[in-house]
Design a protein around this motif. Structure first.
Motif, PDB file in Angstrom:
ATOM      1  N   ALA A 165      30.497  28.463  14.298  1.00 38.12           N
ATOM      2  CA  ALA A 165      30.773  27.240  13.532  1.00 38.12           C
ATOM      3  C   ALA A 165      30.867  26.055  14.492  1.00 38.12           C
ATOM      4  O   ALA A 165      30.733  26.222  15.708  1.00 38.12           O
ATOM      5  N   CYS A 166      31.107  24.878  13.932  1.00 38.95           N
ATOM      6  CA  CYS A 166      31.301  23.656  14.728  1.00 38.95           C
ATOM      7  C   CYS A 166      32.617  23.003  14.329  1.00 38.95           C
ATOM      8  O   CYS A 166      33.073  23.159  13.195  1.00 38.95           O
ATOM      9  N   GLY A 167      33.175  22.228  15.225  1.00 39.41           N
ATOM     10  CA  GLY A 167      34.326  21.373  14.924  1.00 39.41           C
ATOM     11  C   GLY A 167      35.495  22.134  14.330  1.00 39.41           C
ATOM     12  O   GLY A 167      35.885  23.207  14.809  1.00 39.41           O
ATOM     13  N   SER A 168      36.046  21.594  13.268  1.00 40.86           N
ATOM     14  CA  SER A 168      37.214  22.219  12.644  1.00 40.86           C
ATOM     15  C   SER A 168      36.888  23.609  12.112  1.00 40.86           C
ATOM     16  O   SER A 168      37.749  24.487  12.109  1.00 40.86           O
ATOM     17  N   SER A 169      35.659  23.788  11.657  1.00 41.69           N
ATOM     18  CA  SER A 169      35.290  25.118  11.151  1.00 41.69           C
ATOM     19  C   SER A 169      35.360  26.143  12.282  1.00 41.69           C
ATOM     20  O   SER A 169      35.727  27.303  12.072  1.00 41.69           O
ATOM     21  N   TYR A 170      35.032  25.693  13.489  1.00 36.04           N
ATOM     22  CA  TYR A 170      35.158  26.568  14.661  1.00 36.04           C
ATOM     23  C   TYR A 170      36.638  26.887  14.908  1.00 36.04           C
ATOM     24  O   TYR A 170      36.991  28.029  15.216  1.00 36.04           O
TER      25      TYR A 170
ATOM     26  N   ILE B  56      30.595  29.614   9.488  1.00 39.40           N
ATOM     27  CA  ILE B  56      31.572  28.863   8.683  1.00 39.40           C
ATOM     28  C   ILE B  56      31.157  27.399   8.651  1.00 39.40           C
ATOM     29  O   ILE B  56      30.892  26.804   9.694  1.00 39.40           O
ATOM     30  N   SER B  57      31.113  26.843   7.458  1.00 39.78           N
ATOM     31  CA  SER B  57      30.749  25.430   7.358  1.00 39.78           C
ATOM     32  C   SER B  57      31.224  24.867   6.020  1.00 39.78           C
ATOM     33  O   SER B  57      30.873  25.405   4.972  1.00 39.78           O
ATOM     34  N   GLN B  58      32.008  23.828   6.086  1.00 42.88           N
ATOM     35  CA  GLN B  58      32.440  23.175   4.842  1.00 42.88           C
ATOM     36  C   GLN B  58      31.219  22.681   4.081  1.00 42.88           C
ATOM     37  O   GLN B  58      31.047  22.972   2.906  1.00 42.88           O
ATOM     38  N   SER B  59      30.373  21.913   4.772  1.00 43.81           N
ATOM     39  CA  SER B  59      29.235  21.275   4.102  1.00 43.81           C
ATOM     40  C   SER B  59      28.110  22.263   3.806  1.00 43.81           C
ATOM     41  O   SER B  59      27.339  22.066   2.879  1.00 43.81           O
ATOM     42  N   GLY B  60      28.016  23.291   4.638  1.00 41.52           N
ATOM     43  CA  GLY B  60      26.879  24.204   4.526  1.00 41.52           C
ATOM     44  C   GLY B  60      25.582  23.579   5.001  1.00 41.52           C
ATOM     45  O   GLY B  60      24.498  24.133   4.797  1.00 41.52           O
ATOM     46  N   GLU B  61      25.671  22.412   5.633  1.00 36.13           N
ATOM     47  CA  GLU B  61      24.460  21.697   6.042  1.00 36.13           C
ATOM     48  C   GLU B  61      24.459  21.354   7.528  1.00 36.13           C
ATOM     49  O   GLU B  61      23.599  20.597   7.966  1.00 36.13           O
ATOM     50  N   THR B  62      25.410  21.830   8.299  1.00 38.38           N
ATOM     51  CA  THR B  62      25.489  21.457   9.710  1.00 38.38           C
ATOM     52  C   THR B  62      24.295  22.057  10.455  1.00 38.38           C
ATOM     53  O   THR B  62      24.093  23.279  10.448  1.00 38.38           O
ATOM     54  N   ALA B  63      23.529  21.187  11.104  1.00 40.41           N
ATOM     55  CA  ALA B  63      22.241  21.614  11.664  1.00 40.41           C
ATOM     56  C   ALA B  63      22.404  22.757  12.669  1.00 40.41           C
ATOM     57  O   ALA B  63      21.664  23.748  12.618  1.00 40.41           O
TER      58      ALA B  63
ATOM     59  N   ALA C 170      36.596  12.903   2.639  1.00 40.08           N
ATOM     60  CA  ALA C 170      36.997  12.314   3.928  1.00 40.08           C
ATOM     61  C   ALA C 170      36.219  13.002   5.046  1.00 40.08           C
ATOM     62  O   ALA C 170      35.990  14.214   4.987  1.00 40.08           O
ATOM     63  N   VAL C 171      35.832  12.230   6.037  1.00 45.95           N
ATOM     64  CA  VAL C 171      35.096  12.824   7.165  1.00 45.95           C
ATOM     65  C   VAL C 171      35.960  13.888   7.855  1.00 45.95           C
ATOM     66  O   VAL C 171      35.482  14.956   8.222  1.00 45.95           O
ATOM     67  N   ALA C 172      37.236  13.588   8.009  1.00 46.04           N
ATOM     68  CA  ALA C 172      38.130  14.584   8.633  1.00 46.04           C
ATOM     69  C   ALA C 172      38.456  15.660   7.603  1.00 46.04           C
ATOM     70  O   ALA C 172      38.979  15.375   6.530  1.00 46.04           O
ATOM     71  N   THR C 173      38.146  16.884   7.962  1.00 50.52           N
ATOM     72  CA  THR C 173      38.381  17.959   6.999  1.00 50.52           C
ATOM     73  C   THR C 173      39.851  18.367   6.988  1.00 50.52           C
ATOM     74  O   THR C 173      40.516  18.394   8.023  1.00 50.52           O
ATOM     75  N   THR C 174      40.361  18.691   5.818  1.00 48.28           N
ATOM     76  CA  THR C 174      41.749  19.166   5.695  1.00 48.28           C
ATOM     77  C   THR C 174      41.759  20.416   4.815  1.00 48.28           C
ATOM     78  O   THR C 174      41.908  21.521   5.310  1.00 48.28           O
TER      79      THR C 174
ATOM     80  N   LEU D 124      42.063  17.582  17.413  1.00 48.56           N
ATOM     81  CA  LEU D 124      40.828  17.014  16.833  1.00 48.56           C
ATOM     82  C   LEU D 124      41.160  16.061  15.688  1.00 48.56           C
ATOM     83  O   LEU D 124      40.604  14.958  15.594  1.00 48.56           O
ATOM     84  N   LYS D 125      42.093  16.495  14.847  1.00 52.26           N
ATOM     85  CA  LYS D 125      42.464  15.646  13.702  1.00 52.26           C
ATOM     86  C   LYS D 125      42.956  14.297  14.200  1.00 52.26           C
ATOM     87  O   LYS D 125      42.540  13.252  13.725  1.00 52.26           O
ATOM     88  N   LEU D 126      43.859  14.343  15.186  1.00 56.07           N
ATOM     89  CA  LEU D 126      44.446  13.081  15.672  1.00 56.07           C
ATOM     90  C   LEU D 126      43.384  12.196  16.315  1.00 56.07           C
ATOM     91  O   LEU D 126      43.278  11.009  16.017  1.00 56.07           O
ATOM     92  N   LYS D 127      42.569  12.791  17.189  1.00 58.83           N
ATOM     93  CA  LYS D 127      41.626  11.926  17.923  1.00 58.83           C
ATOM     94  C   LYS D 127      40.544  11.364  17.009  1.00 58.83           C
ATOM     95  O   LYS D 127      40.167  10.214  17.122  1.00 58.83           O
ATOM     96  N   GLU D 128      40.049  12.174  16.062  1.00 60.70           N
ATOM     97  CA  GLU D 128      38.890  11.683  15.302  1.00 60.70           C
ATOM     98  C   GLU D 128      39.236  10.547  14.353  1.00 60.70           C
ATOM     99  O   GLU D 128      38.410   9.691  14.091  1.00 60.70           O
ATOM    100  N   ILE D 129      40.483  10.514  13.867  1.00 58.04           N
ATOM    101  CA  ILE D 129      40.781   9.427  12.914  1.00 58.04           C
ATOM    102  C   ILE D 129      41.611   8.298  13.507  1.00 58.04           C
ATOM    103  O   ILE D 129      41.611   7.198  12.988  1.00 58.04           O
TER     104      ILE D 129
HETATM  105  O1  M6R Z   1      30.526  20.993   7.459  1.00 57.46           O
HETATM  106  P1  M6R Z   1      30.963  21.772   8.666  1.00 57.46           P
HETATM  107  O2  M6R Z   1      32.196  22.542   8.422  1.00 57.46           O
HETATM  108  O3  M6R Z   1      29.866  22.616   9.227  1.00 57.46           O
HETATM  109  O4  M6R Z   1      31.303  20.669   9.743  1.00 57.46           O
HETATM  110  C1  M6R Z   1      31.672  21.033  11.049  1.00 57.46           C
HETATM  111  C2  M6R Z   1      32.260  19.872  11.777  1.00 57.46           C
HETATM  112  O5  M6R Z   1      31.340  18.814  11.858  1.00 57.46           O
HETATM  113  C3  M6R Z   1      33.526  19.344  11.089  1.00 57.46           C
HETATM  114  O6  M6R Z   1      34.488  20.336  10.940  1.00 57.46           O
HETATM  115  C4  M6R Z   1      34.125  18.180  11.903  1.00 57.46           C
HETATM  116  O7  M6R Z   1      34.601  18.642  13.118  1.00 57.46           O
HETATM  117  C5  M6R Z   1      35.201  17.470  11.098  1.00 57.46           C
HETATM  118  N1  M6R Z   1      34.974  16.068  11.128  1.00 57.46           N
HETATM  119  C6  M6R Z   1      36.568  17.684  11.593  1.00 57.46           C
HETATM  120  O8  M6R Z   1      37.508  17.057  10.805  1.00 57.46           O
END
Ligand code: M6R
Length: 625
Positions: A316-321, A363-370, A414-418, A501-506
């Motif tokens: 996964a990437c980011g928060s999903s990771y 793992i991916s919230q969006s299901g579209e992370t390249a 929101a861009v920041a995932t919760t 990550l949450k703190l820095k990104e927002i």
């Molecule tokens: O849609 P995804 O779960 O694949 O996205 C992965 C990351 O881009 C995502 O979690 C990103 O790190 C968030 N902005 C964190 O809040």
């Protein structure tokens, strides 16, 4: 990484396009634009910056007349954010206008080819090559031109196409970029995702790669590359409009933080039954999945699968990771199967060793992370069975993975995932318990305890949300700092990574996370008088170790905010502030504790006056590498 929308109906298109773009702005917000077709003319307006600039420029859309149109909100990849690089792009002849989400990898070659043919380019974008190529191939048959164009493209795209030759009609085509078709009454839409048009319809079609879609006010016709008409089953979403609106909250992020109890109930609803986890869902219970969704929710491990399973990969990437890291610790400890975890961007290029005996969980919230999509494809290519843990129904990962377990968190704007993150953690833990129970690697008592605690999470989180004053106060006290260190061990390390990550990104506070045991290997030299350290010490097993690390930073002048559970003691002597979570198992408390870190990050960012839902340089779905 952009949002596209299209409309054909009996109403004025421009105001509707702007309204739809409002719900897509989270995908990119460098610039926006719309193009409307009226009696064989395309009128177009574009504006650099936030969508409100385009609203102002067009008087809320009233400046453009016509009932068919396309729109775009951009996250710049090729060329700086300015009016010229904004979409839509017009062909030199003015015959076509195109909006695009994705990346055309071979655009330089195409551009060169077209320049040789006498075409002139205005922008630096990859998209302009698409519209010029359409123009080049157009010899009176738009279908043929679209076919030839997409045959020439390498990369990913969701395209909306207007032609001056086709009144009351627009075209759409996708490959590896999201696109939904919304079916209305006397009007039809395309959009990058569902919330953009949810106000107008709940009936959607998900086109397949390279389907060519022809949209008018009264029809949606879909053709494959051989120009054969194809049927794609519509499906109805059960989200309500409020689910995709702010609903009185100042930001989507705060609303989504508060939605977590409900989201988690939805995640568990069809899976957690007393002391049993059932993941098979409709997919395996009732045979064929709904063809409209391709991979309908469900995962099953047979006796044979279990015997063969020798390794699990989590990617996964980011928060999903970060959610995946909690999953790794949990699955290894409960199932006694080795779990490797990778950032998708690393996995895809590191020549991983996996085969048909491995299970790859993406793992991916969006299901579209390249990167995650590419990693999924690589795992499949190597023969691994794949499971997607995904929020967005029918997204690319949900369709392409062998199985999918949806998180059912509802739309996350929101861009920041919760809620995306906490529901991922929960699905991973249910997956761990499902496997552990089948493998017999967990005692009935432990299984029951974990499941009871997971089932109680919504109420635990309600409690944390109800007591948010302490987090607000801490944010008011510390929002002015320019850096923060997060530390933790084990699952608390994974939790700290997410907190940082949450703190820095927002909030743009430079927040870094370190495994607490690593401090002495370099990082501690950064600690000085009044450095802010956020110590996650919710796990009882490693509590004393983390407490020692807290002592080390305190003795070097740091101010510590510690996150602990009720039954720990000793931290209050060292840390300046202690945030106390209810007494829970080490393995289940991080999911609840994450909510406290989300609130802290949110209120720090709010105090700093940040654009919380749309942090600079980011976008919700990272559809570029
Ligand atoms: O849609 P995804 O779960 O694949 O996205 C992965 C990351 O881009 C995502 O979690 C990103 O790190 C968030 N902005 C964190 O809040």
């Amino acid at each position: 990484m952009c949002g596209i929308i299209g409309y054909a109906g009996d109403k004025q298109a421009a105001p509707l396009l702007l309204e739809g773009l409002t719900n897509l702005e989270y995908r990119g917000y460098d610039s926006s634009g719309i193009a409307v077709l009226n009696d064989g003319d395309i009128s177009m307006k574009k504006a650099k910056g936030r969508l409100k600039n385009l609203f102002e420029l067009t008087g809320g859309g009233n400046a453009l007349k016509g009932t068919t149109g396309i729109g775009h909100t951009r996250w710049a990849t090729h060329g700086e954010p300015n009016d010229v690089n904004s979409h839509p792009h017009l062909s030199g002849s003015g015959q076509f206008a195109v909006v695009h989400n994705g990346i055309i990898e071979n655009y330089l070659d195409i551009r060169e080819f077209l320049i040789q043919k006498g075409y002139k380019f205005r922008s630096q974008t990859d998209t302009e090559t698409v519209v010029q190529l359409l123009d080049y191939y157009y010899k009176g048959d738009i279908f043929e031109a679209i076919g030839k164009t997409i045959n020439k493209l390498t990369g990913s795209y969701a395209l909306g196409i207007l032609s001056v030759h086709e009144n009351g009609k627009f075209y759409a085509v996708r490959k590896d970029s999201p696109l939904v078709i919304g079916l209305g009454e006397g009007e039809n839409f395309i959009a990058s995702d569902i919330p953009a048009v949810l106000k107008h319809t709940r009936r959607f079609i998900l086109p397949e790669d390279k389907d060519v879609v022809v949209v008018t006010s009264s029809s949606v016709d879909i053709f494959d590359m051989n120009r054969e008409s194809v049927t794609r089953e519509p499906y109805t979403v059960d989200w309500d409009i409020e689910a995709a609106a702010k609903d009185g909250y100042p930001h989507y992020m705060l609303k989504e933080i508060f939605e977590q109890p409900k989201a988690l109930e939805q995640t568990m609803g069809t899976r957690l039954f007393g002391d049993t986890v059932r993941l098979e869902g409709e997919k395996y219970a009732k045979g064929e999945p709904n063809p409209a969704l391709k991979a309908k929710d469900g995962f099953r491990l047979t006796e044979r699968d279990l015997e063969n399973l020798n390794k699990i990969f989590i990617i996964a990437c980011g928060s999903s990771y970060h959610a995946g890291m909690i999953g790794k610790y949990f699955i290894e400890s409960t199932c006694r199967v080795p779990v490797e975890i990778d950032l998708a961007s690393e996995f895809r290029y590191r020549r991983p060793i996996l085969d048909k005996h491995s299970l790859t969980v993406v793992i991916s919230q969006s299901g579209e992370t390249a990167d995650t999509i590419a990693a999924l494809r690589e795992a499949k290519r190597l023969g691994s069975r794949t499971l997607g843990i995904v929020n967005v129904i029918g997204s690319t990962i949900a369709r392409e993975a062998d199985d999918v377990l949806y998180t059912f968190a509802g739309p996350e704007m929101a861009v920041a995932t919760t809620k995306g993150y906490t529901t991922q953690v929960t699905v991973l833990q249910l997956l761990g318990l499902y496997i552990a129970e089948k493998k017999g690697t967990i005692s009935a008592e432990k299984n029951a305890r974990y499941l009871a605690e997971i089932a109680a999470l919504p109420d635990v989180i309600r409690g944390i949300l109800g007591n948010q004053t302490q987090l607000q106060q801490l944010a008011s006290e510390y929002f002015g700092g320019d850096k923060a260190f997060f530390i933790g061990r084990g699952m608390d390390y994974a939790l700290s990574l997410e907190g940082a990550l949450k703190l820095k990104e927002i909030s743009y506070v430079h927040a870094e996370c370190y495994a607490a045991g690593e401090l002495k290997h370099g990082t501690i030299s950064l600690i000085e008088e009044n450095s802010l350290v956020i110590a996650c010490a919710t796990g009882s097993e490693l509590f004393d170790k983390t407490l020692s690390n807290v002592k080390e930073v305190v003795s070097r002048g740091a101010t510590v905010i510690a996150l602990v559970t009720k039954n720990s003691s000793g931290m209050e002597k060292e840390a300046k502030h202690v945030i106390t979570m209810p007494a829970m198992s080490d393995e289940t408390v991080p999911c609840a504790a994450a909510v406290a870190l989300q609130l802290f990050a949110y209120y720090v960012a709010a105090q700093r006056g940040c654009d919380i839902d749309k942090p600079r340089n980011l976008a919700k779905a990272v559809t570029v590498e």
